[in-house]
Design a protein around this motif. Structure first.
Motif, PDB file in Angstrom:
ATOM      1  N   VAL A  60       0.818  -1.227   0.000  1.00 25.18           N
ATOM      2  CA  VAL A  60       0.000   0.000   0.000  1.00 25.18           C
ATOM      3  C   VAL A  60       0.848   1.272   0.000  1.00 25.18           C
ATOM      4  O   VAL A  60       0.302   2.371   0.058  1.00 25.18           O
ATOM      5  N   ALA A  61       2.167   1.128  -0.023  1.00 23.92           N
ATOM      6  CA  ALA A  61       3.053   2.305   0.005  1.00 23.92           C
ATOM      7  C   ALA A  61       2.724   3.240  -1.158  1.00 23.92           C
ATOM      8  O   ALA A  61       2.614   2.815  -2.306  1.00 23.92           O
ATOM      9  N   GLY A  62       2.513   4.517  -0.833  1.00 22.68           N
ATOM     10  CA  GLY A  62       2.214   5.507  -1.853  1.00 22.68           C
ATOM     11  C   GLY A  62       0.752   5.580  -2.248  1.00 22.68           C
ATOM     12  O   GLY A  62       0.392   6.378  -3.112  1.00 22.68           O
ATOM     13  N   PRO A  67      -1.818   5.473   5.017  1.00 25.12           N
ATOM     14  CA  PRO A  67      -2.022   6.044   6.363  1.00 25.12           C
ATOM     15  C   PRO A  67      -2.917   5.177   7.244  1.00 25.12           C
ATOM     16  O   PRO A  67      -2.642   5.008   8.435  1.00 25.12           O
ATOM     17  N   ASN A  68      -3.990   4.596   6.651  1.00 34.56           N
ATOM     18  CA  ASN A  68      -4.905   3.769   7.437  1.00 34.56           C
ATOM     19  C   ASN A  68      -4.211   2.522   7.979  1.00 34.56           C
ATOM     20  O   ASN A  68      -4.418   2.130   9.128  1.00 34.56           O
ATOM     21  N   VAL A  69      -3.401   1.913   7.120  1.00 33.65           N
ATOM     22  CA  VAL A  69      -2.671   0.715   7.547  1.00 33.65           C
ATOM     23  C   VAL A  69      -1.707   1.064   8.683  1.00 33.65           C
ATOM     24  O   VAL A  69      -1.618   0.353   9.689  1.00 33.65           O
ATOM     25  N   GLY A  70      -0.992   2.171   8.536  1.00 31.64           N
ATOM     26  CA  GLY A  70      -0.060   2.583   9.593  1.00 31.64           C
ATOM     27  C   GLY A  70      -0.772   2.915  10.890  1.00 31.64           C
ATOM     28  O   GLY A  70      -0.318   2.533  11.981  1.00 31.64           O
ATOM     29  N   PHE A  93       3.471   8.382  12.510  1.00 30.91           N
ATOM     30  CA  PHE A  93       2.265   8.784  11.790  1.00 30.91           C
ATOM     31  C   PHE A  93       2.025  10.283  11.941  1.00 30.91           C
ATOM     32  O   PHE A  93       1.735  10.988  10.956  1.00 30.91           O
ATOM     33  N   ALA A  94       2.128  10.783  13.180  1.00 26.61           N
ATOM     34  CA  ALA A  94       1.872  12.201  13.444  1.00 26.61           C
ATOM     35  C   ALA A  94       2.859  13.096  12.698  1.00 26.61           C
ATOM     36  O   ALA A  94       2.485  14.165  12.200  1.00 26.61           O
ATOM     37  N   VAL A  95       4.112  12.642  12.606  1.00 30.45           N
ATOM     38  CA  VAL A  95       5.142  13.427  11.908  1.00 30.45           C
ATOM     39  C   VAL A  95       4.972  13.326  10.389  1.00 30.45           C
ATOM     40  O   VAL A  95       5.132  14.318   9.669  1.00 30.45           O
TER      41      VAL A  95
END
Length: 331
Positions: A60-62, A67-70, A93-95
């Motif tokens: 799912v990279a890119g 973001p959901n997976v992370g 994630f926040a960064v």
């Protein structure tokens, strides 16, 4: 028959679930793996969800799913009590996604993970110090957040853990009879944690440590340590009036005053003996000096006599005429 059918149905369901997990683990279909992972997450099957999310990281990279997976991976690790890993993932994630609506939640969860990962007070407290820093960072970044309301409470809780560890270190020194080290350790607690809730107990231990040091002190430090202990008993009475600690202070001060009087007598006797001994040593030294002086005078006299005799011999040699000349007859 009905029970048999229900049993077969339950087995079929379990088999279906297991086979779905296995198929997802072997599959290269991103959508299928993602669906299975999210279903496991919804059913709170954290380990199964994590196994699949781990496979999805590169797939799912890119994409919008990244973001959901992370985010879900971080939560799954949090609920699986892998706080250190979850904290790192939430912070990342926040960064990485500062404009995501969940960025603040991720930052809060990151700080909370470090809080959860704080070790017991009797273990290394580097994790606790790190947690305090992370919580304070969230407070600085989101001062008006609803989530900030309990941050100060969590920081106070962790700070107390550090206080208590330092306090326990002092108590251990006291129990071992290392009163000087105990006194230093407790004073450091007061300096490092000026708002400590353990102040009254720390005052008590410092007072008792100084008392023990005074009562068991070596001669040269006795006066100083008695005065130090007496001063602290007065401080305790002033700061903690009408308490068990002030009663202890009054009791110890009475014993210290008595010890001070007894030591004054001992000190006077010791000084008298020292004066007598000093006078005797001075007298012996004077005798020895006189003896050395006499011996030196004798040595000087002998040396002078030798010099005089040598001078006489040298003078006689100068006055003796040389022998007459002798002529040889030639043959």
């Amino acid at each position: 028959m009905k029970k048999y059918i229900l049993g077969l149905f339950a087995v079929a369901v379990v088999t279906s679930c297991v086979s779905q997990q296995e198929r997802a683990m072997r599959s290269a279909d991103k959508e299928f793996i993602l669906k299975a992972a999210n279903e496991n997450f919804a059913k709170k099957k954290w380990k199964n969800a994590l196994a699949l999310y781990d496979r999805l990281a590169n797939l799912v990279a890119g994409t919008d799913d990244f973001p959901n997976v992370g985010f879900n991976t971080a939560y799954a690790n949090y609920y699986d009590k892998s706080y250190k890993l979850a904290g790192h993932q939430f912070k990342n994630f926040a960064v990485s996604f500062p404009k995501d609506p969940r960025a603040e939640e991720a930052a809060y969860m990151s700080a909370l993970c470090y809080y959860e990962g704080s070790m017991d007070y009797n273990l290394d407290q580097s994790s606790t110090e790190l947690a305090i820093n992370e919580l304070q960072e969230f407070l600085n970044n989101y001062p008006n957040s609803e989530r900030s309301k309990n941050i100060s409470q969590l920081i106070d809780e962790l700070s107390y853990k550090l206080e208590f560890k330092a306090y326990e270190n002092g108590r251990q020194y006291y129990k071992m009879g290392e009163y000087k080290a105990a006194n230093v350790a407790f004073e450091n607690v007061l300096e490092d944690f000026p708002s400590t809730k353990l102040r009254s107990k720390i005052y008590d231990y410092i007072m008792k440590s100084r008392y023990e040091l005074a009562m068991k002190s070596v001669y040269n430090l006795k006066d100083e340590r008695i005065e130090s202990a007496l001063t602290y008993t007065r401080l305790v009475e002033k700061e903690l009036p009408d308490t068990e600690y002030s009663k202890t202070a009054a009791d110890l001060r009475g014993k210290l005053e008595k010890e001070k009087q007894n030591f004054a007598v001992v000190k006077k006797q010791t000084e008298a003996r020292m004066a007598t001994l000093t006078a005797r040593q001075k007298k012996e030294a004077e005798k020895l000096a006189d003896k050395d002086k006499n011996e030196q005078q004798i040595k000087d006299q002998i040396s002078n006599e030798k010099k005089a005799m040598q001078l006489q011999r040298d003078s006689a040699a100068l006055k003796t005429p040389p022998p007459a000349a002798t002529f040889k007859i030639q043959r």
